[in-house]
Design a protein around this motif. Sequence first.
Motif, short mmCIF file in Angstrom:
data_model
loop_
_atom_site.label_atom_id
_atom_site.label_comp_id
_atom_site.label_asym_id
_atom_site.label_seq_id
_atom_site.Cartn_x
_atom_site.Cartn_y
_atom_site.Cartn_z
N SER A 262 -7.04 8.15 -8.39
CA SER A 262 -6.21 7.68 -9.50
C SER A 262 -5.75 6.25 -9.36
CB SER A 262 -4.98 8.60 -9.65
OG SER A 262 -4.22 8.60 -8.46
N LEU A 263 -6.21 5.55 -8.32
CA LEU A 263 -5.75 4.18 -8.09
C LEU A 263 -6.16 3.25 -9.22
CD1 LEU A 263 -6.45 3.61 -4.28
CD2 LEU A 263 -4.23 3.97 -5.39
N LYS A 264 -5.22 2.45 -9.64
CA LYS A 264 -5.50 1.45 -10.67
C LYS A 264 -4.77 0.15 -10.31
CE LYS A 264 -6.06 4.71 -14.50
NZ LYS A 264 -5.57 5.11 -15.84
N PRO A 265 -5.54 -0.92 -10.07
CA PRO A 265 -4.87 -2.19 -9.81
C PRO A 265 -4.18 -2.67 -11.08
CG PRO A 265 -7.23 -2.51 -10.06
CD PRO A 265 -6.99 -1.03 -10.05
N SER A 266 -3.22 -3.54 -10.91
CA SER A 266 -2.50 -4.04 -12.08
C SER A 266 -3.44 -4.87 -12.95
CB SER A 266 -1.32 -4.91 -11.66
OG SER A 266 -1.77 -6.16 -11.18
N PRO A 267 -3.22 -4.88 -14.26
CA PRO A 267 -4.03 -5.72 -15.14
C PRO A 267 -4.00 -7.19 -14.72
CG PRO A 267 -2.75 -4.16 -16.42
CD PRO A 267 -2.26 -4.06 -15.00
N THR A 268 -2.86 -7.61 -14.16
CA THR A 268 -2.74 -9.00 -13.71
C THR A 268 -3.69 -9.30 -12.56
OG1 THR A 268 -0.41 -9.07 -14.35
CG2 THR A 268 -1.16 -10.73 -12.78
N THR A 269 -3.73 -8.39 -11.57
CA THR A 269 -4.63 -8.58 -10.43
C THR A 269 -6.09 -8.48 -10.86
OG1 THR A 269 -2.98 -7.69 -8.90
CG2 THR A 269 -5.26 -7.73 -8.15
N THR A 270 -6.39 -7.50 -11.71
CA THR A 270 -7.76 -7.35 -12.19
C THR A 270 -8.22 -8.60 -12.93
OG1 THR A 270 -7.47 -4.96 -12.40
CG2 THR A 270 -9.29 -5.94 -13.62
N ALA A 271 -7.36 -9.12 -13.79
CA ALA A 271 -7.71 -10.33 -14.53
C ALA A 271 -7.88 -11.51 -13.59
CB ALA A 271 -6.63 -10.62 -15.58
N TYR A 272 -7.04 -11.57 -12.57
CA TYR A 272 -7.12 -12.69 -11.63
C TYR A 272 -8.49 -12.72 -10.96
CZ TYR A 272 -5.44 -16.25 -8.45
OH TYR A 272 -5.27 -17.46 -7.77
N PHE A 273 -9.00 -11.53 -10.63
CA PHE A 273 -10.30 -11.44 -9.95
C PHE A 273 -11.43 -11.09 -10.92
CE2 PHE A 273 -7.29 -11.01 -6.46
CZ PHE A 273 -7.84 -11.86 -5.52
N SER A 274 -11.37 -11.70 -12.09
CA SER A 274 -12.48 -11.65 -13.06
C SER A 274 -12.89 -10.23 -13.45
CB SER A 274 -13.69 -12.41 -12.49
OG SER A 274 -13.34 -13.73 -12.14
N ASP A 275 -11.91 -9.35 -13.56
CA ASP A 275 -12.15 -7.97 -13.97
C ASP A 275 -13.08 -7.23 -13.01
OD1 ASP A 275 -10.51 -8.16 -16.27
OD2 ASP A 275 -12.15 -9.12 -17.36
N ALA A 276 -13.06 -7.61 -11.75
CA ALA A 276 -13.87 -6.90 -10.74
C ALA A 276 -13.35 -5.47 -10.59
CB ALA A 276 -13.78 -7.62 -9.40
N PRO A 277 -14.24 -4.50 -10.37
CA PRO A 277 -13.83 -3.10 -10.18
C PRO A 277 -13.28 -2.91 -8.76
CG PRO A 277 -16.20 -3.27 -9.97
CD PRO A 277 -15.71 -4.65 -10.36
N LEU A 278 -12.06 -3.37 -8.54
CA LEU A 278 -11.50 -3.40 -7.19
C LEU A 278 -11.43 -2.02 -6.55
CD1 LEU A 278 -8.57 -5.94 -7.82
CD2 LEU A 278 -10.84 -6.40 -6.90
N THR A 279 -11.01 -1.03 -7.33
CA THR A 279 -10.89 0.31 -6.77
C THR A 279 -12.24 0.80 -6.27
OG1 THR A 279 -9.09 0.81 -8.29
CG2 THR A 279 -10.16 2.67 -7.22
N LYS A 280 -13.29 0.59 -7.03
CA LYS A 280 -14.62 1.06 -6.63
C LYS A 280 -15.14 0.28 -5.42
CE LYS A 280 -19.37 1.69 -8.21
NZ LYS A 280 -19.49 2.91 -7.39
N ILE A 281 -14.99 -1.04 -5.44
CA ILE A 281 -15.50 -1.86 -4.34
C ILE A 281 -14.83 -1.48 -3.03
CG2 ILE A 281 -15.57 -4.20 -3.39
CD1 ILE A 281 -15.96 -5.20 -6.28
N PHE A 282 -13.49 -1.46 -3.02
CA PHE A 282 -12.78 -1.15 -1.79
C PHE A 282 -12.90 0.33 -1.44
CE2 PHE A 282 -10.19 -5.01 -3.03
CZ PHE A 282 -10.71 -5.82 -2.03
N GLY A 283 -12.94 1.19 -2.47
CA GLY A 283 -13.07 2.62 -2.21
C GLY A 283 -14.42 2.97 -1.61
N ASP A 284 -15.50 2.41 -2.16
CA ASP A 284 -16.83 2.67 -1.61
C ASP A 284 -16.94 2.16 -0.18
OD1 ASP A 284 -17.55 3.81 -3.99
OD2 ASP A 284 -18.78 2.12 -4.69
N THR A 285 -16.32 1.00 0.07
CA THR A 285 -16.33 0.46 1.43
C THR A 285 -15.55 1.35 2.37
OG1 THR A 285 -16.53 -1.82 0.62
CG2 THR A 285 -15.69 -1.53 2.86
N ALA A 286 -14.37 1.81 1.92
CA ALA A 286 -13.51 2.65 2.77
C ALA A 286 -14.22 3.91 3.20
CB ALA A 286 -12.23 3.00 2.03
#
Length: 441
Positions: A366-390
Amino acid sequence: MRTSTRRPGRLVALTAVAALTAGLLAACSSDPGSDGAGGGNGKVTLNVGTFGVFGFKQAGLYAAYEKSHPNIRIKENVIERNDVYYPKLLTQLQSGAGVNDVTAIEVSNITEVVQTQAAKFEDLGKAAGVDKSQYLDWKWNQATTADGKTVALGTDIGPTALCYRKDLFKKAGLPTDRDELAKAWAGDWNKYVAMGDRYMKRAPKGSKFVDSASSVYNAVFAGARERYYDKAGKGGKEIYETSAGRKAAWDTAMKVAQSTMSAKLKQFDPTWDQGFANARFATVACPAWMAGYIQEKAGASGKGEWDVTRAPTDGNWGGSFVGVPSAGRHKKEATDLAVWLTRPEQLAKVFAKQASFPSTPSVYGSLKPSPTTTAYFSDAPLTKIFGDTARNIPSAVYGVKDAQIGQSITDIGVLQVEQQGKSPAEGWKAAEKEIKDVLGQ
Protein backbone atom coordinates in the motif's frame (compact mmCIF):
# COMPACT_ATOMS: atom_id res chain seq x y z
CA MET A 1 24.12 8.12 6.64
CA ARG A 2 27.73 7.03 6.48
CA THR A 3 30.29 6.75 9.18
CA SER A 4 34.00 7.34 9.32
CA THR A 5 36.88 6.46 11.60
CA ARG A 6 39.51 8.47 13.38
CA ARG A 7 43.02 7.54 14.40
CA PRO A 8 43.27 6.47 18.06
CA GLY A 9 45.24 9.47 19.27
CA ARG A 10 42.84 11.91 17.73
CA LEU A 11 39.87 9.90 18.96
CA VAL A 12 41.08 10.07 22.56
CA ALA A 13 41.29 13.86 22.34
CA LEU A 14 37.89 14.14 20.71
CA THR A 15 36.38 11.77 23.26
CA ALA A 16 37.69 13.90 26.12
CA VAL A 17 36.23 17.05 24.61
CA ALA A 18 32.93 15.32 23.87
CA ALA A 19 32.72 13.93 27.39
CA LEU A 20 33.30 17.38 28.87
CA THR A 21 30.68 18.87 26.56
CA ALA A 22 28.22 16.10 27.40
CA GLY A 23 28.76 16.70 31.10
CA LEU A 24 28.13 20.41 30.73
CA LEU A 25 24.99 19.77 28.71
CA ALA A 26 23.74 17.29 31.28
CA ALA A 27 24.38 19.80 34.05
CA CYS A 28 22.37 22.40 32.16
CA SER A 29 19.45 20.04 31.54
CA SER A 30 19.26 19.13 35.23
CA ASP A 31 18.13 22.62 36.10
CA PRO A 32 14.80 22.02 37.89
CA GLY A 33 13.22 24.90 36.04
CA SER A 34 14.18 23.64 32.61
CA ASP A 35 11.71 22.27 30.12
CA GLY A 36 13.93 19.22 29.62
CA ALA A 37 13.44 18.20 33.24
CA GLY A 38 9.72 18.18 32.90
CA GLY A 39 9.42 21.22 35.15
CA GLY A 40 8.53 24.80 34.39
CA ASN A 41 5.71 24.41 31.89
CA GLY A 42 4.77 20.94 33.12
CA LYS A 43 5.78 19.17 29.90
CA VAL A 44 8.31 16.42 29.38
CA THR A 45 10.82 17.16 26.65
CA LEU A 46 11.99 14.10 24.73
CA ASN A 47 15.23 14.61 22.84
CA VAL A 48 15.51 12.55 19.64
CA GLY A 49 19.03 12.27 18.23
CA THR A 50 19.44 11.57 14.52
CA PHE A 51 22.02 11.84 11.76
CA GLY A 52 20.90 13.38 8.49
CA VAL A 53 17.27 13.58 7.36
CA PHE A 54 15.17 10.82 8.97
CA GLY A 55 11.80 12.20 7.93
CA PHE A 56 9.99 11.94 11.27
CA LYS A 57 9.66 15.70 11.54
CA GLN A 58 9.11 16.22 7.81
CA ALA A 59 6.27 13.67 7.77
CA GLY A 60 4.54 15.44 10.64
CA LEU A 61 4.99 12.58 13.11
CA TYR A 62 6.33 14.72 15.94
CA ALA A 63 3.47 17.19 15.62
CA ALA A 64 0.91 14.37 15.55
CA TYR A 65 2.41 12.71 18.62
CA GLU A 66 2.52 15.97 20.57
CA LYS A 67 -1.12 16.59 19.69
CA SER A 68 -2.20 13.20 21.05
CA HIS A 69 0.19 13.47 24.02
CA PRO A 70 -0.17 17.05 25.29
CA ASN A 71 2.32 16.47 28.10
CA ILE A 72 5.11 15.67 25.60
CA ARG A 73 7.35 18.04 23.69
CA ILE A 74 9.76 16.55 21.13
CA LYS A 75 13.08 18.14 20.24
CA GLU A 76 15.08 16.66 17.35
CA ASN A 77 18.85 17.01 17.55
CA VAL A 78 20.34 16.44 14.11
CA ILE A 79 24.01 15.90 13.28
CA GLU A 80 24.47 15.77 9.51
CA ARG A 81 27.19 13.13 9.34
CA ASN A 82 27.08 9.83 11.19
CA ASP A 83 30.88 9.80 11.48
CA VAL A 84 30.43 12.72 13.90
CA TYR A 85 27.18 11.51 15.44
CA TYR A 86 28.20 7.94 16.27
CA PRO A 87 31.46 8.66 18.18
CA LYS A 88 29.51 11.22 20.19
CA LEU A 89 26.84 8.61 20.94
CA LEU A 90 29.48 6.16 22.18
CA THR A 91 30.94 8.86 24.43
CA GLN A 92 27.52 9.65 25.86
CA LEU A 93 26.78 5.98 26.50
CA GLN A 94 30.13 5.55 28.22
CA SER A 95 29.70 8.57 30.47
CA GLY A 96 25.96 8.20 30.97
CA ALA A 97 25.58 11.94 30.50
CA GLY A 98 24.00 13.98 27.74
CA VAL A 99 22.26 11.07 26.02
CA ASN A 100 19.20 11.68 23.88
CA ASP A 101 16.03 10.01 25.11
CA VAL A 102 15.60 8.30 21.72
CA THR A 103 18.69 7.78 19.60
CA ALA A 104 19.18 6.67 16.01
CA ILE A 105 21.66 3.93 15.07
CA GLU A 106 22.92 3.27 11.54
CA VAL A 107 22.87 -0.31 10.25
CA SER A 108 26.64 -0.54 9.90
CA ASN A 109 26.99 0.37 13.61
CA ILE A 110 24.23 -1.86 14.94
CA THR A 111 26.40 -4.99 15.36
CA GLU A 112 28.89 -3.08 17.49
CA VAL A 113 26.08 -1.60 19.57
CA VAL A 114 24.46 -5.02 20.07
CA GLN A 115 27.72 -6.70 21.06
CA THR A 116 29.33 -3.95 23.17
CA GLN A 117 26.61 -1.53 24.29
CA ALA A 118 23.47 -3.66 24.77
CA ALA A 119 23.49 -3.23 28.56
CA LYS A 120 23.11 0.51 28.07
CA PHE A 121 19.83 0.27 26.13
CA GLU A 122 16.27 -0.61 27.07
CA ASP A 123 14.86 -3.88 25.73
CA LEU A 124 12.35 -2.69 23.16
CA GLY A 125 11.40 -6.24 22.29
CA LYS A 126 9.47 -6.31 25.57
CA ALA A 127 7.88 -2.89 25.15
CA ALA A 128 4.09 -2.62 25.04
CA GLY A 129 2.75 -2.52 21.51
CA VAL A 130 5.77 -4.10 19.82
CA ASP A 131 5.05 -6.97 17.42
CA LYS A 132 8.17 -8.73 16.16
CA SER A 133 6.27 -10.22 13.23
CA GLN A 134 5.74 -6.76 11.75
CA TYR A 135 9.45 -6.32 10.98
CA LEU A 136 11.70 -7.98 8.44
CA ASP A 137 13.30 -10.96 10.18
CA TRP A 138 16.85 -10.00 9.22
CA LYS A 139 16.27 -6.41 10.33
CA TRP A 140 14.93 -7.50 13.74
CA ASN A 141 17.78 -9.96 14.24
CA GLN A 142 20.41 -7.31 13.49
CA ALA A 143 19.37 -5.40 16.63
CA THR A 144 18.91 -8.41 18.91
CA THR A 145 21.51 -9.97 21.20
CA ALA A 146 22.23 -13.68 21.39
CA ASP A 147 20.17 -13.91 24.58
CA GLY A 148 17.17 -12.17 23.00
CA LYS A 149 17.42 -8.52 24.04
CA THR A 150 16.31 -6.14 21.27
CA VAL A 151 18.21 -2.87 21.70
CA ALA A 152 16.54 -0.96 18.85
CA LEU A 153 13.65 -1.08 16.41
CA GLY A 154 14.11 -0.81 12.65
CA THR A 155 13.05 2.34 10.83
CA ASP A 156 14.10 2.02 7.20
CA ILE A 157 16.19 -0.14 4.90
CA GLY A 158 18.27 0.99 1.94
CA PRO A 159 17.31 -0.71 -1.33
CA THR A 160 19.63 1.03 -3.76
CA ALA A 161 18.77 2.47 -7.16
CA LEU A 162 20.43 5.12 -9.33
CA CYS A 163 19.18 8.69 -9.42
CA TYR A 164 20.08 10.69 -12.52
CA ARG A 165 19.49 14.09 -14.13
CA LYS A 166 17.53 13.72 -17.35
CA ASP A 167 18.45 17.20 -18.50
CA LEU A 168 22.18 16.49 -18.26
CA PHE A 169 21.82 13.09 -19.92
CA LYS A 170 19.92 14.68 -22.81
CA LYS A 171 22.56 17.37 -23.31
CA ALA A 172 25.25 14.66 -23.34
CA GLY A 173 23.37 12.71 -26.00
CA LEU A 174 22.51 9.77 -23.74
CA PRO A 175 19.17 7.96 -23.35
CA THR A 176 16.90 9.49 -20.72
CA ASP A 177 14.28 6.75 -20.41
CA ARG A 178 14.66 4.96 -17.07
CA ASP A 179 13.79 1.52 -18.46
CA GLU A 180 16.23 1.88 -21.34
CA LEU A 181 19.02 2.88 -18.98
CA ALA A 182 18.31 0.04 -16.57
CA LYS A 183 18.46 -2.42 -19.45
CA ALA A 184 21.69 -0.88 -20.78
CA TRP A 185 23.68 -1.61 -17.62
CA ALA A 186 21.70 -4.49 -16.10
CA GLY A 187 23.90 -6.90 -14.16
CA ASP A 188 27.20 -5.19 -14.89
CA TRP A 189 28.67 -2.10 -13.21
CA ASN A 190 31.30 -1.94 -15.95
CA LYS A 191 28.49 -1.00 -18.34
CA TYR A 192 27.57 1.85 -16.01
CA VAL A 193 31.20 3.03 -16.09
CA ALA A 194 31.16 2.77 -19.89
CA MET A 195 28.08 5.00 -19.91
CA GLY A 196 30.15 7.47 -17.91
CA ASP A 197 32.83 7.47 -20.59
CA ARG A 198 30.15 8.24 -23.19
CA TYR A 199 28.77 11.03 -21.03
CA MET A 200 32.14 12.73 -20.64
CA LYS A 201 32.62 12.99 -24.41
CA ARG A 202 29.74 15.49 -24.56
CA ALA A 203 29.36 16.45 -20.92
CA PRO A 204 27.54 19.74 -20.29
CA LYS A 205 29.95 22.41 -19.10
CA GLY A 206 30.81 22.12 -15.41
CA SER A 207 29.25 18.69 -14.97
CA LYS A 208 30.58 15.20 -14.35
CA PHE A 209 28.91 11.82 -14.73
CA VAL A 210 28.99 10.82 -11.05
CA ASP A 211 29.44 12.58 -7.72
CA SER A 212 32.29 10.45 -6.42
CA ALA A 213 34.12 7.16 -6.73
CA SER A 214 33.15 6.45 -3.12
CA SER A 215 29.51 6.59 -4.13
CA VAL A 216 30.19 3.92 -6.74
CA TYR A 217 32.13 1.82 -4.23
CA ASN A 218 29.22 1.90 -1.78
CA ALA A 219 26.65 1.07 -4.46
CA VAL A 220 28.58 -1.93 -5.80
CA PHE A 221 29.37 -3.13 -2.29
CA ALA A 222 25.68 -2.83 -1.34
CA GLY A 223 24.99 -5.94 -3.41
CA ALA A 224 27.87 -7.99 -2.01
CA ARG A 225 27.20 -11.25 -0.21
CA GLU A 226 30.76 -11.36 1.11
CA ARG A 227 31.62 -8.18 3.01
CA TYR A 228 34.25 -7.49 5.69
CA TYR A 229 33.60 -10.39 8.09
CA ASP A 230 33.30 -14.14 7.59
CA LYS A 231 30.51 -14.50 10.15
CA ALA A 232 28.52 -12.49 12.64
CA GLY A 233 29.23 -12.40 16.36
CA LYS A 234 32.29 -11.75 18.44
CA GLY A 235 34.07 -14.65 16.77
CA GLY A 236 33.76 -13.12 13.33
CA LYS A 237 37.06 -12.77 11.48
CA GLU A 238 37.88 -9.77 9.28
CA ILE A 239 38.23 -10.77 5.62
CA TYR A 240 38.38 -7.32 4.02
CA GLU A 241 41.68 -8.14 2.34
CA THR A 242 40.32 -11.13 0.43
CA SER A 243 36.57 -10.42 0.28
CA ALA A 244 35.21 -10.87 -3.24
CA GLY A 245 32.58 -8.20 -2.60
CA ARG A 246 35.16 -5.69 -1.43
CA LYS A 247 37.45 -6.42 -4.37
CA ALA A 248 34.68 -5.96 -6.93
CA ALA A 249 33.61 -2.66 -5.36
CA TRP A 250 37.21 -1.41 -5.10
CA ASP A 251 38.07 -2.30 -8.70
CA THR A 252 34.98 -0.50 -10.04
CA ALA A 253 35.62 2.54 -7.87
CA MET A 254 39.21 2.71 -9.08
CA LYS A 255 38.06 2.87 -12.70
CA VAL A 256 35.95 5.88 -11.78
CA ALA A 257 38.60 7.50 -9.57
CA GLN A 258 41.22 7.36 -12.31
CA SER A 259 38.90 8.72 -14.99
CA THR A 260 37.53 12.20 -15.65
CA MET A 261 33.92 11.24 -14.91
CA SER A 262 33.87 11.96 -11.16
CA ALA A 263 33.16 15.31 -9.50
CA LYS A 264 35.52 14.09 -6.75
CA LEU A 265 33.24 15.20 -3.91
CA LYS A 266 33.17 13.78 -0.40
CA GLN A 267 29.66 12.61 0.34
CA PHE A 268 27.69 14.52 2.99
CA ASP A 269 30.20 17.37 3.08
CA PRO A 270 28.89 20.87 2.29
CA THR A 271 30.51 20.81 -1.15
CA TRP A 272 28.55 17.66 -1.98
CA ASP A 273 25.31 19.34 -0.94
CA GLN A 274 26.20 22.28 -3.19
CA GLY A 275 26.87 19.83 -6.01
CA PHE A 276 23.21 18.80 -5.94
CA ALA A 277 22.08 22.42 -6.01
CA ASN A 278 24.46 23.33 -8.84
CA ALA A 279 23.90 20.23 -11.02
CA ARG A 280 27.58 19.31 -10.86
CA PHE A 281 26.95 15.62 -11.48
CA ALA A 282 24.48 13.59 -13.50
CA THR A 283 24.17 10.39 -11.44
CA VAL A 284 24.38 9.32 -7.83
CA ALA A 285 23.88 5.94 -6.18
CA CYS A 286 20.50 6.36 -4.56
CA PRO A 287 19.32 4.26 -1.61
CA ALA A 288 15.65 4.91 -0.86
CA TRP A 289 16.51 7.12 2.11
CA MET A 290 18.51 9.45 -0.15
CA ALA A 291 15.46 10.53 -2.16
CA GLY A 292 14.44 12.95 0.58
CA TYR A 293 18.02 14.16 0.91
CA ILE A 294 18.27 14.92 -2.82
CA GLN A 295 14.95 16.68 -2.81
CA GLU A 296 16.08 18.87 0.07
CA LYS A 297 19.59 19.65 -1.19
CA ALA A 298 18.91 20.01 -4.92
CA GLY A 299 15.97 22.29 -4.24
CA ALA A 300 13.29 23.62 -6.53
CA SER A 301 15.59 23.81 -9.56
CA GLY A 302 15.90 20.00 -9.57
CA LYS A 303 12.18 19.28 -9.69
CA GLY A 304 11.33 17.20 -12.74
CA GLU A 305 14.99 17.01 -13.76
CA TRP A 306 15.85 14.10 -11.46
CA ASP A 307 14.68 10.58 -12.29
CA VAL A 308 15.23 7.12 -10.75
CA THR A 309 16.11 3.78 -12.33
CA ARG A 310 17.34 0.34 -11.29
CA ALA A 311 21.03 -0.03 -10.49
CA PRO A 312 23.10 -2.68 -12.30
CA THR A 313 22.81 -4.96 -9.24
CA ASP A 314 20.40 -5.02 -6.32
CA GLY A 315 21.72 -4.19 -2.89
CA ASN A 316 21.09 -2.58 0.49
CA TRP A 317 23.02 0.55 1.43
CA GLY A 318 22.18 1.84 4.85
CA GLY A 319 19.02 1.84 6.86
CA SER A 320 18.60 2.64 10.51
CA PHE A 321 17.15 1.88 13.92
CA VAL A 322 16.04 3.83 16.98
CA GLY A 323 16.87 2.82 20.55
CA VAL A 324 16.27 4.14 24.06
CA PRO A 325 19.42 4.61 26.18
CA SER A 326 18.95 3.45 29.76
CA ALA A 327 20.71 6.59 31.00
CA GLY A 328 17.92 8.74 29.58
CA ARG A 329 15.77 10.73 31.99
CA HIS A 330 12.39 9.71 30.57
CA LYS A 331 12.73 6.05 29.60
CA LYS A 332 9.02 5.20 29.77
CA GLU A 333 7.95 8.16 27.62
CA ALA A 334 10.90 7.62 25.27
CA THR A 335 10.05 3.95 24.82
CA ASP A 336 6.44 4.81 24.00
CA LEU A 337 7.64 7.31 21.40
CA ALA A 338 10.19 4.92 19.83
CA VAL A 339 7.54 2.21 19.49
CA TRP A 340 5.05 4.64 17.97
CA LEU A 341 7.55 6.08 15.47
CA THR A 342 8.43 2.61 14.15
CA ARG A 343 4.92 1.25 13.72
CA PRO A 344 4.14 0.28 10.11
CA GLU A 345 1.60 3.07 9.63
CA GLN A 346 4.09 5.71 10.79
CA LEU A 347 6.92 4.39 8.62
CA ALA A 348 4.50 4.41 5.67
CA LYS A 349 3.93 8.12 6.31
CA VAL A 350 7.68 8.76 6.22
CA PHE A 351 7.86 6.91 2.90
CA ALA A 352 4.96 9.00 1.63
CA LYS A 353 6.95 12.13 2.44
CA GLN A 354 10.46 11.23 1.31
CA ALA A 355 10.52 7.60 0.08
CA SER A 356 12.51 6.12 3.00
CA PHE A 357 11.68 2.43 2.63
CA PRO A 358 10.09 0.85 5.75
CA SER A 359 11.41 -2.11 7.73
CA THR A 360 7.83 -3.36 8.01
CA PRO A 361 6.76 -5.45 4.96
CA SER A 362 3.06 -5.39 5.90
CA VAL A 363 2.75 -1.95 4.30
CA TYR A 364 4.68 -2.65 1.08
CA GLY A 365 1.55 -3.34 -0.92
CA SER A 366 0.00 0.00 0.00
CA LEU A 367 3.00 2.33 -0.04
CA LYS A 368 2.49 5.55 -1.93
CA PRO A 369 5.09 8.29 -2.15
CA SER A 370 3.80 11.82 -1.88
CA PRO A 371 2.74 13.50 -5.13
CA THR A 372 5.43 16.09 -4.41
CA THR A 373 8.21 13.50 -4.25
CA THR A 374 6.88 11.63 -7.27
CA ALA A 375 6.74 14.83 -9.29
CA TYR A 376 10.23 15.78 -8.15
CA PHE A 377 11.59 12.51 -9.56
CA SER A 378 9.80 12.77 -12.90
CA ASP A 379 6.90 10.51 -11.92
CA ALA A 380 9.23 7.53 -11.44
CA PRO A 381 7.48 4.46 -9.94
CA LEU A 382 9.43 4.72 -6.69
CA THR A 383 7.49 2.06 -4.83
CA LYS A 384 8.07 -0.50 -7.58
CA ILE A 385 11.74 0.35 -8.12
CA PHE A 386 12.68 0.22 -4.44
CA GLY A 387 10.26 -2.63 -3.70
CA ASP A 388 11.61 -4.85 -6.48
CA THR A 389 15.14 -4.12 -5.29
CA ALA A 390 14.25 -4.83 -1.66
CA ARG A 391 12.91 -8.25 -2.56
CA ASN A 392 16.27 -9.16 -4.16
CA ILE A 393 18.66 -7.87 -1.52
CA PRO A 394 21.23 -10.60 -0.79
CA SER A 395 21.79 -11.84 2.74
CA ALA A 396 25.05 -10.43 4.07
CA VAL A 397 27.13 -10.52 7.26
CA TYR A 398 27.79 -7.31 9.19
CA GLY A 399 30.66 -7.24 11.67
CA VAL A 400 31.55 -5.24 14.77
CA LYS A 401 33.70 -2.69 12.94
CA ASP A 402 31.89 -2.85 9.62
CA ALA A 403 31.27 0.90 9.44
CA GLN A 404 34.80 1.85 10.39
CA ILE A 405 36.36 -0.54 7.88
CA GLY A 406 34.11 0.73 5.11
CA GLN A 407 34.77 4.36 5.85
CA SER A 408 38.52 3.76 6.02
CA ILE A 409 38.29 2.41 2.48
CA THR A 410 36.13 5.20 1.06
CA ASP A 411 37.36 8.24 2.98
CA ILE A 412 41.04 7.28 3.02
CA GLY A 413 41.79 4.81 0.24
CA VAL A 414 39.39 5.90 -2.48
CA LEU A 415 39.80 9.62 -1.80
CA GLN A 416 43.59 9.44 -1.97
CA VAL A 417 43.36 7.97 -5.45
CA GLU A 418 40.56 10.27 -6.57
CA GLN A 419 41.64 13.57 -5.06
CA GLN A 420 45.40 13.19 -4.61
CA GLY A 421 46.25 11.22 -7.72
CA LYS A 422 47.78 8.29 -5.91
CA SER A 423 47.81 4.84 -7.47
CA PRO A 424 45.23 2.22 -6.49
CA ALA A 425 47.99 0.27 -4.75
CA GLU A 426 48.98 3.32 -2.70
CA GLY A 427 45.34 4.07 -1.90
CA TRP A 428 44.71 0.53 -0.71
CA LYS A 429 47.86 0.58 1.40
CA ALA A 430 46.65 3.77 3.11
CA ALA A 431 43.21 2.24 3.67
CA GLU A 432 44.73 -0.91 5.17
CA LYS A 433 46.85 1.16 7.55
CA GLU A 434 43.76 3.02 8.72
CA ILE A 435 41.81 -0.22 9.12
CA LYS A 436 44.55 -1.82 11.20
CA ASP A 437 44.64 1.35 13.29
CA VAL A 438 40.91 1.05 13.92
CA LEU A 439 41.14 -2.64 14.74
CA GLY A 440 44.14 -2.09 17.03
CA GLN A 441 46.36 -4.40 15.00
